[in-house]
Write a protein that holds these residues in place. Sequence first.
Motif: not given
Length: 138
Positions: A23-28, A53-54
């Motif tokens: 998966x895509x990881x994310x954050x601030x 993952x997109x």
Amino acid sequence: MVITIKKTDFENIVAYAKSKLPEEACGLIGGSHGEEEDHIEKIYYLTNIDHTNEHFSMDPKEQLAAVKDMRANHLVPLGNWHSHPETPSRPSEEDIRLAYDEKAYYLILSLMDEEHPVLNAFHVHSGKVSREELKILS
């Protein structure tokens, strides 16, 4: 404009993003504005509620908690970061379309080559992408 990130924060983003594969990881990102440089002082790791993952969508409750934490620690919101598990470190068409804050930095970590991750910083103005200088401090 130049934005700085500590090497340990860069390494932690890479480790976190790898732990979330495929998966895509994310954050601030929170930090401070300087005369010549902006400084990333804290990385926030948020849940990608899309679990794909997109693309990514950040958990709204986690976003609010991160912004509250920034305020409590006298940091300013500088933007966000996310990973591209299989594509280069540049904004996708969707990233550009969803880039609503022209002042925000958009950091994108490519894990195409897991041995050599690439992190770049961008601004998006009216659909036009500009790459910003990102310094990794040791």
